[in-house]
Design a protein around this motif. Structure first.
Motif, short mmCIF file in Angstrom:
data_model
loop_
_atom_site.label_atom_id
_atom_site.label_comp_id
_atom_site.label_asym_id
_atom_site.label_seq_id
_atom_site.Cartn_x
_atom_site.Cartn_y
_atom_site.Cartn_z
N MET A 318 7.32 47.39 -9.15
CA MET A 318 7.44 45.94 -9.01
C MET A 318 6.97 45.49 -7.64
N PRO A 319 6.07 44.52 -7.57
CA PRO A 319 5.75 43.96 -6.25
C PRO A 319 6.86 43.01 -5.81
N GLY A 320 7.25 43.08 -4.54
CA GLY A 320 8.28 42.19 -4.04
C GLY A 320 7.71 40.83 -3.68
N VAL A 321 6.50 40.85 -3.08
CA VAL A 321 5.83 39.60 -2.75
C VAL A 321 4.39 39.71 -3.21
N SER A 326 7.26 35.15 -2.96
CA SER A 326 8.26 36.21 -3.00
C SER A 326 9.05 36.12 -4.29
N GLU A 328 11.88 37.03 -4.56
CA GLU A 328 13.25 36.73 -4.20
C GLU A 328 13.33 35.23 -4.10
N ASN A 343 12.86 40.61 -7.74
CA ASN A 343 12.08 41.82 -7.44
C ASN A 343 12.89 43.09 -7.68
#
Ligand code: HEM
Ligand code: FES
Lengths: 553, 350
Positions: A318-321, A326, A328, A343
Motif C-alpha cells: 500500500m502506498p501511504g502517500v 496522503s 491518512e 494507508n
C-alpha cells in the motif's frame, strides 16, 4: 436380560472387552466404525498432516508450559548463555532462554513446536486447496468447508499469539505492528489497543494475556472445531475421485480395520518423525540472537512466520502517500478532527476480508451461478471445472503476491534491483495478476479437457511409429480399455444457464446478474465424449483405416 | 428464492444426487479386476516383507536408544553451549525421528504389503431422511407448545428483553483491561506526551551519555533517548517506545525548513522521532548520501532534507520533529515535547 444366558468370554482380553461393552455398549461403535470404508488418495493426506501436527503441537506445547513463565517483570539473566548474562530482560524471555539452554531437550521441544506450527498451517492450507479444486465443498459439505475456514483463521491466530510469547526483539516488533494496525481502526482502535496491552504499548500485561489465549482459548476452540470437522466427515462419508466402480451412491476404499487405521495411524508417526528430524537438523527462531525486546533497535531482513506474511506483505504494497495526496485523512467533524488511517486500514483489512469472504461464500456463490444444488460425493478433476479452477488460481496468485511482498527487501537484495521497483512490480501483479491467472488457467483446463477427449476418441499414443506399405508414417494409437476410459468420460460439467423467469414469469434483476456470471464462467465448455461420438470415431478409423491423415491430431 | 435452493421452483426440494445416466451414456464398468500383489502369491516375497517391517521396528528401538544417549550421555551442557548443545539437539532429535519413523513406516509397510488390499464398496446413506425431519419438526412444535413460548407473548418478550441486556455487565467488566484507572479522554491523551520537555538532555541509547553539538558530524546518526530514561523503574519500555529519537546533522544548504521550525535545529543538527508513523517500527536505517531514513519493516522512506516527509512506502505522514537547542554547557537539550503525537496514527490524532 436375565432371560438370555450371558455370554462368558474365554480369554483375558475378551473378559475386559466384555466388561467394557456391558457398561458402555461399545460393541455398537465397533460395529459402526470397525469396517467403515475410507477412500484412499495421496491428496487426502493433507488434512491428516494438519491434524497430526495439531496433536504434536498439543504435546510439545504442554511440555513447554511446565517451564515457560509468561511474566513481563524485569529480571537480569543469569543462565548458561554467556553473551546475555547480566542483561535486563523480561522473565518471559529469560525463561525461554532457560528452556533453550538449561532444560535438556528444551531447545528440541521449542523447535518441534515451532516447526509443527508451520506445518499445521501449511497442512491446512494445502488441504483447503485440495478441497477447493476438487469441489469437495459442494452439497452436503458446505458447512464443513466453513468450519475448515474457521480452523485456518484460528491456526493463524494460534501461531501469532505463540510467536509473541518469548518476548524477544522480533516478537515484540510483531506486537508493535499489531498495535499500529489496531490503532488505525476508526473510533474504537485506540481503546482496543489500550485494553489489549493494559495501557500504553508495550506495558506489562500483554504476554500474560496472549499466553491465556495461546494455551487455553485458541487451542480449545481449535479442538472443538476439529471434532466438529471430523464428525461431519463421518456423517457425510468421504468423497472419492471418479473411477470405475465409484458412484454417487457408494464409497470405494479400504476398511478402517485394519488397513485404513494402520495407514493413518502409521502416518501419524511419520509426520511426528519428519517434524522431529527437521527440528533436529534445522534451527528455527534462535531468540538468543535477537536479544530482549527493546523499542529502539530492529534488524533488517527479518521475516514473520510464513502464514502471517501475506498480511505483512499487503501492508507493504500500500502506498501511504501519492504525490501530495496522503491516504491518512483528517476529517473535520462537528466535535473536532478525527483521522482515518486508510494507508493501514485498507491493506490490513481489505485483502483479508475480500479473500476470506470469498472463501467462506464460495460454495453458495458457485451454487447460485451453476444452479447446481445436487449432492456431490464424487470429486471433480480440477480440469473438469475450468471456471472454479481458474478462480482458485486467481486467488492463489492474489495471495502469493502479497506473500512475496513481505519479502520485497530480500527479493531486491537477492536480484540486485531497487526496492522501489520491486514494490512497483508487485503492486502491478497484485492488481492484474489474478486476472491473468484466471484466463491462463481456464484456457489450460479447456485444452486439457480437449486432450482427454482426443484420448478417448482416438486412443493413447503408443509411441510406436508405423510405416504403411505406401510409405506413409503414422503413430500407433492404443484404444483405452473401459476402465481407463471411464475415468475420462464420467464427469459432469456445468453449462451456461440463461436467465430464467421466476414463478410469476418475470426475470428478476438478480437472475439477470446470475445469468451474466453464468455466461462468463460457463460458456466455454468441453463436454465429455458420448458413446455415440466414440462409435463414430471408431467407424471413421475403420472406414479410412489406411488413411494417413489421422497422423495430424 | 426457491429457484436457487431447488434448481426448479416447482420441484419438491428432495435431494437429487448427481446421476450416472443423465450426463453421458457410458455405463460404469464397475471395479476393475484386482491383480494380486507379489506378497500374495510368492511366500518368499511375503517373508521378505515381514522381515522389512521387523527391521523398521528395530530401527525405531535404535532411535529410542539414541535419544537416551543424547539426553544422558551429553547431559547438561552448562556454558559449553556452542558444540554440546547442537550435538545434544541433533542426537535427541534424530533419535526421536528414527523412533517415530521406524514405527510409522513399519506399520504402513505392513498395511500395504501384508494386509488385504482389496478395495471394497460401501453404500452411502441419505443424510437427512424425510421421516426423521418430520418427526423432529413435530417434537420441536410440541416443545414450543408445551413451553407456552407462542401463547405467552408477554413472558417471551420480557425474557428476550432481559436476556438482551443481561450480558452488558459482562462486556463492561472489561473496561479495566486498561490498568491506568484513567478516564477515556485522559487515557487517549497519553499518546500525545513523551518524556521530552524543555531542557531534557539528549543522551545516547543505551549508554546514557549526553551529546555535544560538536560530536554530531555530517553523515553520522545518533540513537537518542531522553536523559533519565535509563533510571526509570516503572514503565521504562513504555516511555522508550515513544521517546526514541534519531539525531543527525545536515548541510545547511540541503535543508528545507518550514515556517515556525526555523529555531528547531542547532546549526543543521536535527532530531526526529524514530518511531515509524506507519505502524510503529523503529526507523533504523540512515542513508548518508541521500539523507533518507528507511524503516526496515515495510520500507517507508522519509526524506531528511524535506523535514522527513514520506517519499516512499506505506507511511502516511512525516516523522515528527523534536525541537532542540544547546544548553549552557554545550549539550543538546529539548526545547519542549514533540508538537504532535509520535508513532502510528490513530482516530483521535486529528
Ligand atoms: C485443524 C485443521 C484441519 C484438520 C485437522 C482437518 C482435517 C481433516 C481431515 C482428516 C479430513 C478428512 C480427510 C481429508 O480429506 O483430508 C478433512 C476433510 C475436510 N476438510 Fe479439513 N481439516 C482442517 C482444516 C480444513 C480447512 C482449512 C478446510 C477448508 C476451508 C477444510 C475443509 C474440509 C472439507 C470440506 C472436508 C471434507 C472433504 C471430503 O470429504 O473430501 N478443512 N479435514
Ligand atoms: S512500520 Fe515503518 S514502514 Fe511499516
Amino acid at each position: 436380560m436375565s432371560q438370555t444366558t450371558e455370554y462368558t468370554p474365554k480369554t483375558d482380553v475378551g473378559r475386559i472387552a466384555n466388561f467394557v461393552n456391558q457398561r458402555t455398549g461399545a460393541a455398537a461403535a465397533v460395529k459402526e466404525f470397525g469396517r467403515k470404508i475410507f477412500p484412499d488418495h495421496w491428496s487426502f493426506m493433507f488434512g491428516e498432516v494438519a491434524l497430526y501436527s495439531f496433536i504434536i503441537l498439543l504435546l510439545s506445547g504442554t511440555f513447554l508450559t511446565f517451564f515457560f513463565d509468561p511474566s513481563m517483570a524485569e529480571t537480569h539473566y543469569d543462565g548458561s548463555y554467556v553473551p546475555l548474562r547480566g542483561i535486563e530482560m523480561s522473565v518471559a524471555y529469560s525463561s525461554s532462554l532457560d528452556i533453550s539452554f538449561d532444560v535438556r531437550g528444551g531447545l528440541f521441544m521449542r523447535q518441534v513446536h515451532h516447526w509443527a506450527a508451520l506445518l499445521f498451517v501449511a497442512g491446512m492450507s494445502v488441504h483447503m486447496l485440495r478441497v477447493f479444486f476438487t469441489g469437495a465443498f459442494r452439497r452436503p459439505r458446505e458447512l464443513n468447508w466453513v468450519v475448515g475456514g474457521v480452523l485456518l483463521i484460528l491456526g493463524m491466530a494460534a501461531g501469532f499469539t505463540g510467536y509473541s510469547l518469548p518476548d524477544d526483539l522480533l516478537s515484540g516488533n510483531g506486537l508493535r505492528i499489531i498495535d499500529g494496525v489496531i490503532k488505525a481502526i476508526p473510533v474504537v482502535g485506540t481503546y482496543i489497543s489500550f485494553f489489549l496491552f493494559g495501557g500504553e504499548f508495550p506495558g506489562t500485561a500483554i504476554i500474560g494475556r496472549l499466553y491465556v489465549l495461546h494455551i487455553l482459548l485458541v487451542p480449545a476452540i481449535i479442538l472443538l472445531m476439529v471434532v466438529l470437522h471430523l464428525m461431519m466427515v463421518v456423517i457425510h462419508k468421504h468423497t472419492q475421485y471418479p473411477g470405475p466402480g465409484r458412484t454417487e451412491d457408494n464409497v470405494v476404499g479400504f476398511p478402517v480395520g485394519p488397513v485404513y487405521a494402520a495407514k493413518a495411524g502409521g502416518f501419524f508417526f511419520v509426520v511426528f518423525g519428519a517434524i522431529a528430524a527437521i527440528a533436529a537438523l534445522f534451527q528455527i527462531n534462535p531468540i538468543w540472537n535477537y536479544g530482549p525486546y527493546d523499542p529502539s533497535p530492529v534488524s533488517a531482513g527479518t521475516q514473520p512466520d510464513w502464514y502471517i506474511g501475506w498480511v505483512d506483505g499487503a501492508l507493504r504494497l500500500m502506498p501511504g502517500v501519492l504525490g501530495d495526496f496522503s491516504f491518512e485523512r483528517n476529517v473535520a467533524f462537528p466535535w473536532g478532527h478525527n483521522t482515518f488511517v486508510f494507508n493501514v486500514l485498507l491493506p490490513a483489512l481489505g485483502p483479508a476480508l475480500f479473500l476470506l469472504g470469498l472463501l467462506f461464500a464460495w460454495p453458495w456463490i458457485e451454487r447460485w451461478i451453476t444452479k447446481d444444488n445436487r449432492e456431490h460425493h464424487i470429486l471433480d478433476r480440477p480440469r473438469n471445472a475450468p471456471f472454479r479452477t481458474a478462480v482458485g488460481a486467481a486467488g492463489v496468485v492474489f495471495y502469493c503476491t502479497m506473500w512475496a511482498a513481505a519479502s520485497s527487501d530480500l527479493i531486491a537484495t537477492h536480484f540486485h534491483v531497487s526496492l522501489n521497483d520491486v514494490t512497483y512490480w508487485l503492486r502491478t501483479i497484485f492488481i492484474i495478476g489474478p486476472f491473468i491467472a484466471f484466463w491462463i488457467t481456464r484456457r489450460l483446463c479447456l485444452s486439457l479437457q480437449r486432450k482427454d477427449r482426443e484420448t478417448v476418441l482416438h486412443g493413447r499414443e503408443a509411441g510406436v511409429i508405423m510405416m504403411s506399405p505406401e510409405g506413409g508414417y503414422s503413430e500407433k494409437h492404443e484404444q483405452l480399455n473401459e476402465y481407463k476410459r471411464w475415468r475420462l468420460v464420467s464427469f459432469d460439467t456445468p453449462q451456461y444457464i440463461p436467465a430464467q423467469p421466476d414463478e410469476d414469469g418475470k426475470i428478476t434483476k438478480k437472475e439477470k446478474r446470475r445469468a451474466k456470471w453464468s455466461k462468463f464462467f460457463l460458456e466455454d465448455r468441453v463436454a465429455p465424449v458420448t458413446p455415440a461420438e466414440l462409435a463414430a470415431a471408431h467407424d471413421h478409423h475403420e472406414v479410412e483405416g489406411g488413411d494417413h491423415k489421422s497422423l495430424g491430431h | 428464492m426457491g429457484d436457487e435452493r431447488h434448481g426448479d421452483p416447482k420441484h419438491s426440494g428432495a435431494v437429487d444426487p448427481v446421476g450416472q445416466g443423465d450426463v453421458n451414456q457410458f455405463t460404469n464398468p464397475g471395479l476393475p479386476p484386482h491383480p494380486p500383489r507379489i506378497t500374495d502369491t510368492n511366500p518368499q516375497a511375503e517373508k521378505r516383507a515381514e522381515r522389512q517391517v521387523m527391521v523398521l521396528f528395530i530401527i525405531s528401538v535404535i532411535g529410542t536408544v539414541l535419544f537416551f544417549f543424547g539426553y544422558f550421555g551429553v547431559g547438561h551442557t552448562g556454558i559449553e553451549i556452542g558444540t554440546k548443545l547442537r550435538l545434544q539437539n541433533t542426537l535427541i532429535g534424530l533419535g526421536t525421528a528414527f523412533a517415530m519413523l521406524g514405527i510409522g513406516l513399519g506399520i504402513i509397510h505392513w498395511a500395504k504389503a501384508l494386509m488385504p488390499d482389496h478395495e471394497t464398496a460401501e453404500s452411502r446413506h441419505e443424510i437427512a431422511p424425510e421421516s426423521q425431519r418430520a418427526e423432529a419438526q413435530e417434537i420441536i412444535e410440541q416443545v414450543l407448545e408445551e413451553s407456552g413460548m407462542k401463547r405467552r407473548k408477554v413472558l417471551r418478550n420480557t425474557l428476550l428483553g432481559a436476556a438482551a441486556i443481561a450480558p452488558l455487565p459482562a462486556i463492561f467488566m472489561f473496561r479495566d483491561l486498561d490498568r491506568s484507572q484513567l478516564g477515556a479522554h485522559a487515557m487517549v491523551d497519553r499518546l500525545r506526551h513523551t518524556m521530552w520537555s524543555e531542557g531534557v538532555r539528549l543522551v545516547r541509547d543505551p549508554s546514557g551519555l549526553p551529546i555535544k553539538a560538536s560530536d554530531v558530524q555530517l553523515g553520522s546518526a545518533f540513537h537518542v533517548i531522553p536523559e533519565g530514561l535509563n533510571e526509570l523503574h516503572e514503565g521504562k519500555l513504555n516511555e522508550k517506545a515513544k521517546a526514541v529519537v534519531l539525531l543527525m546533522r545536515l548541510p545547511k544548504d540541503k535543508m528545507t525548513v518550514s515556517p515556525g521550525r526555523e529555531t528547531w535545529n542547532v546549526d543543521g543538527i536535527v532530531a526526529y522521532s524514530k518511531i515509524c508513523t506507519h505502524v510503529g517500527c523503529p526507523v533504523a536505517l540512515y542513508e548518508q548520501q541521500t539523507h533518507h531514513l528507511l524503516c526496515p519493516c515495510h520500507q517507508s522512506t522519509f526524506d531528511l532534507t524535506q523535514e522527513c516527509k514520506v517519499i516512499f512506502g506505506p507511511a502516511g505522514h512525516a516523522l515528527p520533529q523534536l525541537p532542540i537547542k544547546m544548553d549552557d554547557e554545550g549539550y543538546l537539550v529539548a526545547q519542549s515535547d514533540f508538537q504532535e503525537p509520535v508513532g502510528p496514527s490513530y482516530w483521535e490524532r486529528g
